[in-house]
Design a protein around this motif. Structure first.
Motif, PDB file in Angstrom:
ATOM      1  N   PHE A 173     -18.755  32.628 174.411  1.00  0.00           N
ATOM      2  CA  PHE A 173     -18.305  32.735 173.041  1.00  0.00           C
ATOM      3  C   PHE A 173     -19.283  34.119 171.949  1.00  0.00           C
ATOM      4  O   PHE A 173     -18.667  34.895 171.011  1.00  0.00           O
ATOM      5  N   PRO A 174     -20.461  35.049 172.664  1.00  0.00           N
ATOM      6  CA  PRO A 174     -20.817  36.431 171.970  1.00  0.00           C
ATOM      7  C   PRO A 174     -19.577  37.782 172.052  1.00  0.00           C
ATOM      8  O   PRO A 174     -19.283  38.337 171.947  1.00  0.00           O
ATOM      9  N   LEU A 175     -19.202  36.753 173.430  1.00  0.00           N
ATOM     10  CA  LEU A 175     -18.023  38.321 174.418  1.00  0.00           C
ATOM     11  C   LEU A 175     -17.141  38.411 172.911  1.00  0.00           C
ATOM     12  O   LEU A 175     -16.414  39.333 172.600  1.00  0.00           O
ATOM     13  N   GLY A 176     -15.934  37.346 172.776  1.00  0.00           N
ATOM     14  CA  GLY A 176     -15.003  36.836 171.409  1.00  0.00           C
ATOM     15  C   GLY A 176     -13.936  37.590 172.278  1.00  0.00           C
ATOM     16  O   GLY A 176     -13.063  38.309 171.456  1.00  0.00           O
ATOM     17  N   PHE A 177     -14.134  37.287 173.566  1.00  0.00           N
ATOM     18  CA  PHE A 177     -12.455  37.818 174.432  1.00  0.00           C
ATOM     19  C   PHE A 177     -11.409  36.163 173.807  1.00  0.00           C
ATOM     20  O   PHE A 177     -12.312  35.326 173.314  1.00  0.00           O
ATOM     21  N   GLY A 178     -10.212  36.824 173.806  1.00  0.00           N
ATOM     22  CA  GLY A 178      -9.720  35.516 174.450  1.00  0.00           C
ATOM     23  C   GLY A 178      -9.234  35.111 175.625  1.00  0.00           C
ATOM     24  O   GLY A 178     -10.317  35.540 176.546  1.00  0.00           O
ATOM     25  N   ALA A 179      -8.848  34.016 175.643  1.00  0.00           N
ATOM     26  CA  ALA A 179      -8.482  33.369 177.193  1.00  0.00           C
ATOM     27  C   ALA A 179      -9.043  34.219 178.287  1.00  0.00           C
ATOM     28  O   ALA A 179      -9.204  34.157 179.291  1.00  0.00           O
ATOM     29  N   MET A 180      -7.825  35.508 178.348  1.00  0.00           N
ATOM     30  CA  MET A 180      -7.724  36.015 179.491  1.00  0.00           C
ATOM     31  C   MET A 180      -8.933  36.494 179.939  1.00  0.00           C
ATOM     32  O   MET A 180      -8.684  37.019 180.977  1.00  0.00           O
ATOM     33  N   GLY A 181      -9.304  37.388 178.719  1.00  0.00           N
ATOM     34  CA  GLY A 181     -10.758  38.607 178.913  1.00  0.00           C
ATOM     35  C   GLY A 181     -11.355  38.039 178.991  1.00  0.00           C
ATOM     36  O   GLY A 181     -12.116  38.470 180.156  1.00  0.00           O
ATOM     37  N   ILE A 182     -11.363  36.843 179.111  1.00  0.00           N
ATOM     38  CA  ILE A 182     -13.110  35.600 179.272  1.00  0.00           C
ATOM     39  C   ILE A 182     -12.694  35.613 181.169  1.00  0.00           C
ATOM     40  O   ILE A 182     -13.853  35.381 181.557  1.00  0.00           O
TER      41      ILE A 182
END
Length: 408
Positions: A234-243
């Motif tokens: 949640f705090p990362l704020g990335f999309g699915a691939m970034g996560i």
């Protein structure tokens, strides 16, 4: 050490590899949903707290069910227990994929947790019992499967999650079906039927001081583990691939230290010493994650470093539990795992609630405090853990020697 030991960690019977493969897939299921948590929250109009309950229902039922897995396994056999567990995961993962509300997915994840409990507790005992090279080699192999599954799970979840949040669930269905067939075909039923384990055995096991200390420490340690894993998307704020890529790196780091670094450390240091060095470092890493939470690159670095430390702790704790008592391994594993999974179940929604009330730094500080409690538990209970600190050469030493290449 004899040449016979060299390479034994990786030279295993087909049934051990079948169970290890199924373990990889089972542990992929933990991280597979990680990259799609924000997408599920958005698509199904769910709050972060509701979304984190996907972990809670899964881990809570996994933990509670662990208390009866040894009882079930001793009556229907290890192979049947493995197959029932895998079958339940296939069914409930499919139901998750077909669901239309977050509440339904939370419920089906609970059923998934039941299957997971039946499979995981039996899989460790099966690998330890069937593997060549002793219990240390078997645990290294088990932790390698865990690390590989945790590493690949988020990456596959990110790839499939880019298409739809349902994709990762369908992915689990396909992979678990393959694992089911592998166990069905390759795992042999033992000639001797195991003695029935009383239903009360896991509860009585927790009265043993060494196992109780390890279980309580693991409960608080797992809070840190699952805040890092389940809250960080949640705090990362990335999309699915970034996560997915972030937690792929985390999982690779975890796998490397669990398979190579932890056995090396245990050759030179007492197990409690390794834990008392690693847990404060993990707490510092979590505090750093909280302070740097608004810097995505710094948070990614903290997550990767956390993976390195978690890998060491996972292997040391697993070996410690297997060596702490004379109980059947299935009983020791299930009673310990029941307690530690409860810590994992509480962590994700608590972290999301603390985030909502106080901002994104506080969940990490909360996790760090929990890890310090785990370290204090080990420190105060060190006398009860004298058995796991015995320095005699054992299978764990041999496995470590194989991995670092210094066996004669």
């Amino acid at each position: 050490m004899s040449g016979r030991t060299t390479g034994s960690v990786w030279r295993q019977p087909a049934q051990v590899w079948a169970v290890a493969f199924a373990c990889v897939v089972a542990f992929m299921g933990i991280g597979l949903v990680d990259p799609i948590l924000p997408a599920i929250a958005e698509s199904l109009q769910a709050s972060p707290v509701q979304t984190e309950l996907l972990f809670t229902s899964y881990l809570l039922v996994t933990g509670l069910a662990m208390l009866v897995t040894s009882w079930i396994s001793s009556r229907i056999g290890a192979k049947a227990t493995l197959l029932v567990g895998l079958g339940l995961i296939v069914v409930f993962a499919l139901l998750c994929a077909l669901s239309g509300s977050v509440d339904a997915i939370i419920g089906f994840r609970a059923g998934w947790g039941l299957g997971n409990a039946l499979f995981i507790s039996t899989a460790l005992a099966t690998i330890v019992g069937a593997a060549s090279g002793g219990s240390g080699a078997a645990i290294v192999l088990y932790e390698a499967a865990l690390g590989l599954g945790i590493a690949v799970g988020p990456l596959l979840g990110g790839l499939l999650g880019e298409m739809s949040w349902r994709g990762p669930f369908f992915g689990v269905v396909a992979l678990m079906a393959i694992a089911f067939v592998a166990v069905l075909v390759l795992v042999r039923r033992p000639v001797d039927k195991p003695a029935p384990v009383p239903l009360s055995a896991p509860f009585r096991a927790l009265r043993i001081p060494a196992l109780a200390v390890l279980a309580v420490a693991a409960l608080f340690y797992n809070v840190g583990f699952f805040v890092l894993l389940a809250f960080s998307p949640f705090p990362l704020g990335f999309g699915a691939m970034g996560i997915g890529f972030t937690f792929f790196g985390w999982g690779v780091a975890l796998a490397l230290t669990s398979v190579w670094v932890a056995p090396l450390l245990m050759r030179h240091l007492a197990r409690t010493t390794v834990m008392l060095l690693t847990l404060p470092l993990l707490a510092l890493d979590l505090v750093a994650a909280g302070l740097l939470v608004h810097d995505a690159a710094a948070l990614v670095a903290c997550i990767i470093v956390g993976g390195l430390l978690l890998g060491i702790m996972n292997t040391v704790l697993t070996e410690s539990v297997m060596e702490a008592t004379d109980l059947p391994r299935s009983v020791a594993s299930s009673s310990y795992s029941a307690v530690r999974f409860l810590g994992g179940a509480a962590a994700p929604p608590l972290a999301a609630l603390l985030w909502h009330l106080y901002g994104p730094t506080v969940p990490y500080v909360f996790a760090a405090a929990s890890v310090i409690i785990a370290a204090a538990t080990i420190l105060l209970g060190r006398r009860a853990l004298a058995r796991i600190d015995a320095r005699e050469a054992d299978a764990a030493d041999e496995a470590a020697a194989v991995l670092v290449g210094d066996a004669a």
